[in-house]
Design a protein around this motif. Structure first.
Motif, PDB file in Angstrom:
ATOM      1  N   ASN A  66       3.312 -12.190   5.074  1.00  0.00           N
ATOM      2  CA  ASN A  66       3.430 -11.894   3.641  1.00  0.00           C
ATOM      3  C   ASN A  66       2.165 -11.233   3.117  1.00  0.00           C
ATOM      4  OD1 ASN A  66       6.038 -12.889   3.400  1.00  0.00           O
ATOM      5  ND2 ASN A  66       5.345 -14.945   2.876  1.00  0.00           N
ATOM      6  N   THR A  67       1.024 -11.705   3.566  1.00  0.00           N
ATOM      7  CA  THR A  67      -0.252 -11.113   3.147  1.00  0.00           C
ATOM      8  C   THR A  67      -0.339  -9.665   3.593  1.00  0.00           C
ATOM      9  OG1 THR A  67      -1.340 -13.273   3.285  1.00  0.00           O
ATOM     10  CG2 THR A  67      -2.756 -11.330   3.316  1.00  0.00           C
ATOM     11  N   ALA A  68       0.031  -9.391   4.835  1.00  0.00           N
ATOM     12  CA  ALA A  68      -0.009  -8.028   5.352  1.00  0.00           C
ATOM     13  C   ALA A  68       0.949  -7.126   4.582  1.00  0.00           C
ATOM     14  CB  ALA A  68       0.328  -8.023   6.838  1.00  0.00           C
ATOM     15  N   ARG A  69       2.128  -7.639   4.246  1.00  0.00           N
ATOM     16  CA  ARG A  69       3.104  -6.851   3.502  1.00  0.00           C
ATOM     17  C   ARG A  69       2.571  -6.505   2.113  1.00  0.00           C
ATOM     18  NH1 ARG A  69       7.507 -10.226   2.543  1.00  0.00           N
ATOM     19  NH2 ARG A  69       7.791 -10.315   4.778  1.00  0.00           N
ATOM     20  N   HIS A  70       1.960  -7.480   1.449  1.00  0.00           N
ATOM     21  CA  HIS A  70       1.406  -7.235   0.113  1.00  0.00           C
ATOM     22  C   HIS A  70       0.239  -6.256   0.159  1.00  0.00           C
ATOM     23  CE1 HIS A  70       3.995  -9.995  -1.919  1.00  0.00           C
ATOM     24  NE2 HIS A  70       3.615 -11.020  -1.171  1.00  0.00           N
ATOM     25  N   LYS A  72      -0.199  -3.906   2.291  1.00  0.00           N
ATOM     26  CA  LYS A  72       0.363  -2.581   2.556  1.00  0.00           C
ATOM     27  C   LYS A  72       0.885  -1.966   1.254  1.00  0.00           C
ATOM     28  CE  LYS A  72       3.892  -0.177   5.219  1.00  0.00           C
ATOM     29  NZ  LYS A  72       5.048  -0.326   6.110  1.00  0.00           N
ATOM     30  N   ASN A  73       1.534  -2.779   0.424  1.00  0.00           N
ATOM     31  CA  ASN A  73       2.032  -2.289  -0.862  1.00  0.00           C
ATOM     32  C   ASN A  73       0.879  -1.864  -1.771  1.00  0.00           C
ATOM     33  OD1 ASN A  73       4.653  -2.803  -0.069  1.00  0.00           O
ATOM     34  ND2 ASN A  73       4.772  -4.778  -1.102  1.00  0.00           N
ATOM     35  N   ILE A  74      -0.190  -2.635  -1.774  1.00  0.00           N
ATOM     36  CA  ILE A  74      -1.357  -2.297  -2.597  1.00  0.00           C
ATOM     37  C   ILE A  74      -1.974  -0.994  -2.108  1.00  0.00           C
ATOM     38  CG2 ILE A  74      -3.723  -3.010  -3.167  1.00  0.00           C
ATOM     39  CD1 ILE A  74      -2.630  -5.926  -3.109  1.00  0.00           C
ATOM     40  N   PHE A  75      -2.099  -0.832  -0.793  1.00  0.00           N
ATOM     41  CA  PHE A  75      -2.664   0.393  -0.228  1.00  0.00           C
ATOM     42  C   PHE A  75      -1.810   1.601  -0.608  1.00  0.00           C
ATOM     43  CE2 PHE A  75      -2.937   3.516   3.230  1.00  0.00           C
ATOM     44  CZ  PHE A  75      -4.279   3.838   3.128  1.00  0.00           C
ATOM     45  N   GLN A  76      -0.488   1.467  -0.514  1.00  0.00           N
ATOM     46  CA  GLN A  76       0.402   2.569  -0.879  1.00  0.00           C
ATOM     47  C   GLN A  76       0.253   2.918  -2.356  1.00  0.00           C
ATOM     48  OE1 GLN A  76       4.176   1.060   0.451  1.00  0.00           O
ATOM     49  NE2 GLN A  76       3.968   1.977   2.482  1.00  0.00           N
ATOM     50  N   PHE A  77       0.113   1.920  -3.207  1.00  0.00           N
ATOM     51  CA  PHE A  77      -0.074   2.162  -4.642  1.00  0.00           C
ATOM     52  C   PHE A  77      -1.381   2.918  -4.887  1.00  0.00           C
ATOM     53  CE2 PHE A  77      -2.077   0.868  -8.620  1.00  0.00           C
ATOM     54  CZ  PHE A  77      -1.124   1.294  -9.530  1.00  0.00           C
ATOM     55  N   ILE A  78      -2.443   2.481  -4.238  1.00  0.00           N
ATOM     56  CA  ILE A  78      -3.760   3.127  -4.432  1.00  0.00           C
ATOM     57  C   ILE A  78      -3.727   4.568  -3.968  1.00  0.00           C
ATOM     58  CG2 ILE A  78      -6.158   3.112  -3.644  1.00  0.00           C
ATOM     59  CD1 ILE A  78      -5.957   0.023  -3.657  1.00  0.00           C
ATOM     60  N   THR A  79      -3.167   4.807  -2.780  1.00  0.00           N
ATOM     61  CA  THR A  79      -3.163   6.179  -2.265  1.00  0.00           C
ATOM     62  C   THR A  79      -2.260   7.097  -3.082  1.00  0.00           C
ATOM     63  OG1 THR A  79      -1.489   5.588  -0.635  1.00  0.00           O
ATOM     64  CG2 THR A  79      -3.787   5.555   0.087  1.00  0.00           C
ATOM     65  N   ALA A  80      -1.234   6.552  -3.697  1.00  0.00           N
ATOM     66  CA  ALA A  80      -0.334   7.366  -4.502  1.00  0.00           C
ATOM     67  C   ALA A  80      -0.913   7.681  -5.881  1.00  0.00           C
ATOM     68  CB  ALA A  80       1.007   6.665  -4.662  1.00  0.00           C
ATOM     69  N   ASN A  81      -1.806   6.829  -6.372  1.00  0.00           N
ATOM     70  CA  ASN A  81      -2.285   6.969  -7.748  1.00  0.00           C
ATOM     71  C   ASN A  81      -3.730   7.423  -7.879  1.00  0.00           C
ATOM     72  OD1 ASN A  81       0.061   6.061  -9.428  1.00  0.00           O
ATOM     73  ND2 ASN A  81      -0.128   4.318  -8.043  1.00  0.00           N
ATOM     74  N   PHE A  82      -4.463   7.524  -6.783  1.00  0.00           N
ATOM     75  CA  PHE A  82      -5.876   7.918  -6.898  1.00  0.00           C
ATOM     76  C   PHE A  82      -6.207   9.058  -5.997  1.00  0.00           C
ATOM     77  CE2 PHE A  82      -5.733   3.527  -8.316  1.00  0.00           C
ATOM     78  CZ  PHE A  82      -6.385   3.632  -9.523  1.00  0.00           C
TER      79      PHE A  82
END
Length: 82
Positions: A66-70, A72-82
């Protein structure tokens, strides 16, 4: 928590290998490697903390997935928005 600290120290050493141009690291290879090593250190720290709290190995594996999945979602959000 000696092992997680060792991981973070290794990540710092990797970053020191890269020259800095302006306020950015010039060598992407060392930055990526340092981030990977630091991430593993954080996972180790989480693992040690949860084991001390009394989780079994089986419960721990589920929590880490679950930690790894979360993360990964945070990383995808950061790369998409910054």
């Amino acid at each position: 928590m000696k092992e997680p600290v060792r991981y973070l120290e290794n990540a710092k050493e990797l970053l020191h290998k890269s020259p800095i141009e302006g306020n950015r690291y010039a060598n992407e290879k060392y930055v990526k490697s340092a981030c990977g090593v630091a991430y593993l250190g954080v996972l180790k720290a989480i693992e040690e903390h949860l084991l001390k709290k009394g989780l079994t190995k089986k419960e721990l594996q589920k929590k880490l997935k679950n930690t790894a999945r979360h993360s990964k979602n945070i990383f995808q959000f950061i790369t998409a928005n910054f």
